[in-house]
Design a protein around this motif. Structure first.
Motif, PDB file in Angstrom:
ATOM      1  N   SER A 241      36.183 -48.121  19.421  1.00 57.87           N
ATOM      2  CA  SER A 241      36.846 -48.356  18.146  1.00 57.87           C
ATOM      3  C   SER A 241      35.968 -49.137  17.174  1.00 57.87           C
ATOM      4  O   SER A 241      36.252 -49.192  15.987  1.00 57.87           O
ATOM      5  CB  SER A 241      38.165 -49.108  18.354  1.00 57.87           C
ATOM      6  N   MET A 246      34.777 -43.270  15.238  1.00 53.26           N
ATOM      7  CA  MET A 246      35.854 -43.176  16.215  1.00 53.26           C
ATOM      8  C   MET A 246      37.208 -43.593  15.647  1.00 53.26           C
ATOM      9  O   MET A 246      38.199 -43.631  16.352  1.00 53.26           O
ATOM     10  CB  MET A 246      35.514 -44.003  17.453  1.00 53.26           C
ATOM     11  N   LYS A 252      39.848 -40.488  18.811  1.00 55.59           N
ATOM     12  CA  LYS A 252      40.164 -41.603  19.706  1.00 55.59           C
ATOM     13  C   LYS A 252      41.254 -41.226  20.705  1.00 55.59           C
ATOM     14  O   LYS A 252      41.224 -41.680  21.854  1.00 55.59           O
ATOM     15  CB  LYS A 252      40.553 -42.847  18.917  1.00 55.59           C
TER      16      LYS A 252
END
Length: 318
Positions: A241, A246, A252
């Motif tokens: 993250s 992402m 994700k």
């Protein structure tokens, strides 16, 4: 001032195909205002214009950095201004297309210049969050409660950026937002496409299903493999993250599935839910923007018909 057209709206509303037709009509080129389409190797999950569309109309600001690279809003604006100036020199009106509100606001209203990314500091902060979940959000609340109130407690990337600004500049991000750079020197014509919420949500669900069918899982796996090769034994891998790429919805969630955290059915359900929440946030963001000419295309899927409606609004403004 020279004119720039911005075609904006929430995800899945129907901007892409309409923008191709509009660009051909205006004999111009498209500048993407999508913060995730800038990344290479991320095609399906970001709903990039197809290769065929990109051959029909030239697109800018797509596939310009790798998923592990940093790319700021300031860099985006500097690059976009060069493209706009070049198009104006050719006698063309630039057509900006996208739904990233920050990019659009930065173009039209300016940007605050914060400190550059400090990966050592970010990794230290990530380690503290790993040791005590929720620590960073509480830390931000103590340093900059105004910014904390506008950030989701789970949005680690934005929390870390806000902390980075506070710790490196000794100023609150909420205060620095008042120190804006000047907007780009153009006359912006903003056209917004909207749909009835229920219809838009149905279109979002259909798009997510298509992405899975088209190979999103394999795309995410390939991207994660490349990130792992680029950052061997890095704390970044334990916290994907922390990478801006992402943050893209779809990546994700599929990464969580690939790591065994959730099954595919739950991942798809989560992608649909988060995309709907994102669309709602886009609507909220755009409501704070002024001078948007909204066009409701509820019940219309034909891009040619959507462009007809855009023309009736746009042509008198050019």
């Amino acid at each position: 001032m020279k004119k720039v057209i911005i075609l904006l709206g929430p995800t899945s509303v129907g901007k892409t195909e309409a923008s191709i037709r509009l660009a051909r009509l205006l004999e111009t080129e498209i500048i993407s205002a999508d913060s995730m389409q800038i990344y290479r190797h991320m095609d399906i999950g970001t709903a990039k214009p197809s290769k065929e569309f990109q051959q029909i109309v030239r697109h800018h600001m797509i596939d310009i950095v790798d998923p592990w690279e940093s790319y700021s809003s300031g860099q985006y604006i500097a690059d976009v201004k060069k493209i706009m100036d070049n198009l104006h020199q050719k006698g063309r009106v630039p057509l900006v297309v996208g739904g990233t509100g920050l990019y659009i606001r930065t173009m039209t209203r300016g940007l605050f210049e914060g400190p550059s990314a400090d990966w050592e500091l970010r990794n230290e902060l990530l380690q503290k969050e790993k040791e005590s979940q929720g620590y960073l959000y509480e830390y931000l609340k103590s340093l900059d409660p105004t910014t904390a109130s506008n950030v989701m407690p789970t949005d680690i990337r934005r929390i870390i950026r806000a902390l980075e600004v506070c710790l490196k500049s000794n100023k609150k991000m909420s205060e620095m937002h008042k120190l804006l750079t000047k907007p780009l020197p153009y006359d912006f014509i903003k056209i917004g496409i909207t749909r009835q919420r229920k219809e838009l949500y149905n279109m979002i669900e259909q798009r997510v299903d298509r992405m899975i069918e088209e190979g999103l899982i394999a795309e995410v796996k390939k991207m994660l493999d490349m990130i792992n090769k680029h950052f061997p034994d890095s704390p970044l891998i334990a916290h994907p993250s922390s990478l801006s790429s992402m943050q893209a919805i779809g990546y994700k969630e599929i990464a969580m599935h690939l790591s065994g955290e959730i099954n595919l059915e739950d991942a798809v359900r989560l992608i649909k839910k988060r995309t709907k929440v994102y669309a709602k946030r886009q609507f909220t963001w755009f409501k704070t923007e002024d001078s948007i000419h909204w066009i409701d295309v509820t019940g219309i899927r034909d891009a040619a018909e959507i462009v007809k409606r855009i023309k009736t609004v746009l042509i008198p403004l050019l």
